[in-house]
Design a protein around this motif. Sequence first.
Motif, PDB file in Angstrom:
ATOM      1  N   ALA A  62       0.829  -1.206   0.000  1.00 33.65           N
ATOM      2  CA  ALA A  62       0.000   0.000   0.000  1.00 33.65           C
ATOM      3  C   ALA A  62       0.865   1.258   0.000  1.00 33.65           C
ATOM      4  O   ALA A  62       0.562   2.227  -0.705  1.00 33.65           O
ATOM      5  N   ILE A  63       1.924   1.257   0.767  1.00 31.67           N
ATOM      6  CA  ILE A  63       2.833   2.409   0.792  1.00 31.67           C
ATOM      7  C   ILE A  63       3.446   2.618  -0.590  1.00 31.67           C
ATOM      8  O   ILE A  63       3.528   3.747  -1.088  1.00 31.67           O
ATOM      9  N   GLU A  64       3.862   1.527  -1.231  1.00 31.99           N
ATOM     10  CA  GLU A  64       4.437   1.628  -2.574  1.00 31.99           C
ATOM     11  C   GLU A  64       3.415   2.188  -3.564  1.00 31.99           C
ATOM     12  O   GLU A  64       3.748   3.038  -4.398  1.00 31.99           O
ATOM     13  N   LYS A  65       2.163   1.739  -3.484  1.00 33.90           N
ATOM     14  CA  LYS A  65       1.123   2.238  -4.395  1.00 33.90           C
ATOM     15  C   LYS A  65       0.847   3.717  -4.169  1.00 33.90           C
ATOM     16  O   LYS A  65       0.641   4.471  -5.115  1.00 33.90           O
ATOM     17  N   ALA A  66       0.831   4.145  -2.917  1.00 34.60           N
ATOM     18  CA  ALA A  66       0.578   5.558  -2.606  1.00 34.60           C
ATOM     19  C   ALA A  66       1.697   6.440  -3.141  1.00 34.60           C
ATOM     20  O   ALA A  66       1.456   7.530  -3.661  1.00 34.60           O
ATOM     21  N   ILE A  67       2.926   5.965  -3.057  1.00 33.77           N
ATOM     22  CA  ILE A  67       4.065   6.735  -3.568  1.00 33.77           C
ATOM     23  C   ILE A  67       4.079   6.709  -5.095  1.00 33.77           C
ATOM     24  O   ILE A  67       4.327   7.732  -5.738  1.00 33.77           O
ATOM     25  N   GLN A  68       3.780   5.558  -5.699  1.00 28.88           N
ATOM     26  CA  GLN A  68       3.749   5.456  -7.165  1.00 28.88           C
ATOM     27  C   GLN A  68       2.657   6.326  -7.769  1.00 28.88           C
ATOM     28  O   GLN A  68       2.820   6.864  -8.859  1.00 28.88           O
ATOM     29  N   SER A  69       1.542   6.480  -7.072  1.00 28.84           N
ATOM     30  CA  SER A  69       0.462   7.323  -7.581  1.00 28.84           C
ATOM     31  C   SER A  69       0.778   8.805  -7.406  1.00 28.84           C
ATOM     32  O   SER A  69       0.008   9.656  -7.846  1.00 28.84           O
ATOM     33  N   THR A  99      -4.922   2.499   4.990  1.00 27.54           N
ATOM     34  CA  THR A  99      -4.782   3.938   5.032  1.00 27.54           C
ATOM     35  C   THR A  99      -3.309   4.270   5.201  1.00 27.54           C
ATOM     36  O   THR A  99      -2.688   3.849   6.173  1.00 27.54           O
ATOM     37  N   VAL A 100      -2.764   4.989   4.232  1.00 24.57           N
ATOM     38  CA  VAL A 100      -1.355   5.375   4.260  1.00 24.57           C
ATOM     39  C   VAL A 100      -1.274   6.846   4.626  1.00 24.57           C
ATOM     40  O   VAL A 100      -1.862   7.694   3.965  1.00 24.57           O
ATOM     41  N   PHE A 101      -0.558   7.139   5.679  1.00 23.18           N
ATOM     42  CA  PHE A 101      -0.358   8.509   6.142  1.00 23.18           C
ATOM     43  C   PHE A 101       1.017   8.979   5.707  1.00 23.18           C
ATOM     44  O   PHE A 101       1.990   8.219   5.770  1.00 23.18           O
ATOM     45  N   GLY A 102       1.092  10.234   5.265  1.00 24.25           N
ATOM     46  CA  GLY A 102       2.384  10.765   4.858  1.00 24.25           C
ATOM     47  C   GLY A 102       2.271  12.192   4.367  1.00 24.25           C
ATOM     48  O   GLY A 102       1.235  12.848   4.501  1.00 24.25           O
TER      49      GLY A 102
END
Length: 160
Positions: A38-45, A65-68
Amino acid sequence: MLNWIKFFSVFFLALTSVIVVTIFTSAYKPIASVKTSAIEKAIQSEQIAEAEYAQPYNGIQTFVTVFGLDSKGEQKAVFIDENKKEASFEEVKLTDGISSDVAIEMVSKELDIKKLLHVKLGLEEVGPVWEVAFKNENDKLSYVYVLFEDGQWWKRILNL
């Protein structure tokens, strides 16, 4: 004879410890894998430039839910649905709603919280919600869902 008893006691204690650690490690691997994905997908998007942490949320649908921080340095939460292969996911700026501390405070004003279990940001049909799970004064499990935007109570599941 006493040395043999000591040896077997220590041996079985060590063996039990190794087995317990192995079981817990293998049990945690799937959730760790989902969080990393999920973290990888959030960064890739490109919705998040730097991820702080991720937490699973199980409602009507399952999300991570990825927080950042985004590229502008604003704190965001991105709701990753592992089953969808979209280029972008639903997100909220954390400054646009209430914090988890405020959600806990709002719940504790009306209900007695003996032990707080967790507070998670998730996505439901009404939008983003804080799920506050706790044990009440009777040691009964309770869930309260507070709307992220304005802090209104959406749903209560009490005394399970």
